[in-house]
Enzyme design. Structure first.
Site, mmCIF file in Angstrom:
data_model
loop_
_atom_site.group_PDB
_atom_site.id
_atom_site.type_symbol
_atom_site.label_atom_id
_atom_site.label_comp_id
_atom_site.label_asym_id
_atom_site.label_seq_id
_atom_site.Cartn_x
_atom_site.Cartn_y
_atom_site.Cartn_z
ATOM 1 N N ASP A 40 54.648 98.072 16.011
ATOM 2 C CA ASP A 40 54.678 97.863 17.467
ATOM 3 C C ASP A 40 56.129 98.051 17.906
ATOM 4 O O ASP A 40 57.034 98.166 17.074
ATOM 5 C CB ASP A 40 54.204 96.439 17.796
ATOM 6 C CG ASP A 40 54.263 96.142 19.296
ATOM 7 O OD1 ASP A 40 53.847 97.010 20.088
ATOM 8 O OD2 ASP A 40 54.720 95.055 19.686
ATOM 9 N N SER A 41 56.331 98.052 19.223
ATOM 10 C CA SER A 41 57.697 98.170 19.733
ATOM 11 C C SER A 41 58.526 96.922 19.414
ATOM 12 O O SER A 41 59.751 96.977 19.433
ATOM 13 C CB SER A 41 57.659 98.362 21.249
ATOM 14 O OG SER A 41 56.987 97.273 21.843
ATOM 15 N N CYS B 154 49.948 98.528 18.953
ATOM 16 C CA CYS B 154 50.600 98.701 20.243
ATOM 17 C C CYS B 154 49.661 99.531 21.120
ATOM 18 O O CYS B 154 49.257 100.627 20.726
ATOM 19 C CB CYS B 154 51.925 99.438 20.036
ATOM 20 S SG CYS B 154 52.749 99.883 21.572
ATOM 21 N N GLU C 200 59.293 88.837 24.511
ATOM 22 C CA GLU C 200 60.391 89.121 23.562
ATOM 23 C C GLU C 200 61.436 88.001 23.632
ATOM 24 O O GLU C 200 62.095 87.685 22.652
ATOM 25 C CB GLU C 200 61.037 90.470 23.875
ATOM 26 C CG GLU C 200 60.184 91.685 23.500
ATOM 27 C CD GLU C 200 60.046 91.904 21.996
ATOM 28 O OE1 GLU C 200 61.030 91.754 21.258
ATOM 29 O OE2 GLU C 200 58.909 92.223 21.543
ATOM 30 N N CYS D 236 47.915 94.853 26.063
ATOM 31 C CA CYS D 236 49.256 95.011 25.470
ATOM 32 C C CYS D 236 49.325 93.926 24.412
ATOM 33 O O CYS D 236 48.960 92.770 24.682
ATOM 34 C CB CYS D 236 50.346 94.793 26.521
ATOM 35 S SG CYS D 236 52.004 94.676 25.808
ATOM 36 N N HIS E 184 51.624 92.309 23.265
ATOM 37 C CA HIS E 184 52.520 91.191 23.573
ATOM 38 C C HIS E 184 51.785 90.089 24.351
ATOM 39 O O HIS E 184 52.173 88.927 24.285
ATOM 40 C CB HIS E 184 53.701 91.661 24.428
ATOM 41 C CG HIS E 184 54.805 92.323 23.655
ATOM 42 N ND1 HIS E 184 54.650 93.539 23.048
ATOM 43 C CD2 HIS E 184 56.080 91.927 23.411
ATOM 44 C CE1 HIS E 184 55.810 93.873 22.455
ATOM 45 N NE2 HIS E 184 56.679 92.910 22.668
HETATM 46 N N1 DGL Z 1 53.100 95.708 22.652
HETATM 47 C C1 DGL Z 1 53.027 96.992 23.224
HETATM 48 C C2 DGL Z 1 51.691 97.339 23.791
HETATM 49 O O1 DGL Z 1 50.721 96.873 23.259
HETATM 50 C C3 DGL Z 1 54.222 97.568 23.913
HETATM 51 C C4 DGL Z 1 55.029 96.734 24.822
HETATM 52 C C5 DGL Z 1 56.249 97.526 25.240
HETATM 53 O O2 DGL Z 1 57.054 97.831 24.367
HETATM 54 O O3 DGL Z 1 56.364 97.847 26.431
HETATM 55 O O4 DGL Z 1 51.568 98.095 24.710
#
Ligand code: DGL
Length: 274
Positions: free
Chosen positions: A14-15, A77, A156, A188, A190
């Site tokens: 993931d990012s 992600c 984050e 997402c 996150h």
């Molecule tokens: N966690 C990621 C997603 O599911 C990316 C969040 C990001 O880096 O903007 O889209």
């Protein structure tokens, strides 16, 4: 496709931190699997970038995991799953699984025929990947997309409760409730870290029950099924499965939030370069 060993680890990326929601679900559903996780903390967020940049970053992440000898890659992600899955499948000689198709299936099941709201990054919402994936499961489902970019830095930062997340979440959830959605997909990885706040705000703003759908569990289910079908499931005892965490920046702060999130002490997060 090269022959993979069942005892090789799964690669997950993931990012940043968000993909740990998928790691947690994988550890529950597939406890015998060893996992190498990569968080591209030097480049987070991905969701505000162009598709070309996201594809380039995703290629770099996948290359690192392939270098670790993984048997398959789980793209934890939504943004990468939305825009780069095909490119990854063409480039790499191993199975690549994403989070959007399982999330779409879980959303249709949870919405009971009503409208489905999707909270995601700008990249994910702009790609139209959710409406496409949902239409493949149910042609009647109405989908309302809502970009929620500020939720990524809040997660984050580890800012998961209180007034600020509540206000930001309200701003994003309100338009969905006006459309009377019956389920909100956390589109997402996150966002499950803010699930409690999102559920509370949705409850406050709605006269009917709204399901909050986290694609992590549905993804872990798909991974389990996929590995079993391919004869790729690890047979090792669960207590011998390992979790290795790699990041592209700030390993120490990553370890702190990851420990809180995974519920056990996380040591030796290793910094790598893409
Ligand atoms: N966690 C990621 C997603 O599911 C990316 C969040 C990001 O880096 O903007 O889209």
């Amino acid at each position: 496709m090269a022959v993979a060993r069942p005892e090789a680890p799964l690669g997950v990326f993931d990012s940043g931190l968000g993909g740990l929601t998928v790691v947690r679900a994988l550890k529950e559903r597939c406890p015998s699997e060893s996992i190498v996780y990569l968080g591209d903390t030097a480049r987070v967020p991905y969701g505000t970038r162009s598709p070309e940049t996201i594809i380039r970053y995703a290629m770099g992440c996948a290359r690192v995991l392939v270098g670790q000898g993984v048997k398959a890659i789980v793209v934890a992600c939504n943004t990468v799953s939305a825009v780069a899955l095909d490119a990854l499948r063409v480039e790499f000689d191993l199975p690549v699984l994403g989070v959007i198709v399982p999330g779409a299936r879980a959303a249709v099941a949870a919405a009971g025929g009503g409208p489905i709201g999707v909270l995601g990054t700008r990249g994910t919402i702009a790609s139209g990947a959710y409406p496409r994936a949902i239409a493949a499961v149910s042609t009647r489902a109405e989908v309302v997309g809502q970009p929620a970019p500020l939720l990524v830095p809040l997660v984050e930062e580890g800012w998961l409760e209180g007034e600020v997340p509540q206000l930001v979440v309200r701003r994003y959830v309100e338009p969905l409730m006006q459309q009377r959605v019956r389920a909100i997909v956390l589109g997402c990885t996150h966002f499950p870290l803010l699930k409690a706040v999102i559920a509370e705000v949705a409850r406050e703003l709605s006269s009917h029950e709204v399901a909050i759908v986290d694609s992590a569990e549905a993804t872990a289910e798909d991974v389990e099924k996929f590995l079993a079908e391919r004869g790729l499931a690890s047979q090792r005892p669960a207590n011998e499965a390992t979790l290795e965490l790699l990041v592209t920046d700030l390993p120490k702060s990553f370890a702190e939030v990851a420990s809180r999130f995974l519920g056990h002490e996380v040591e030796n997060v290793r910094a790598v370069d893409l």
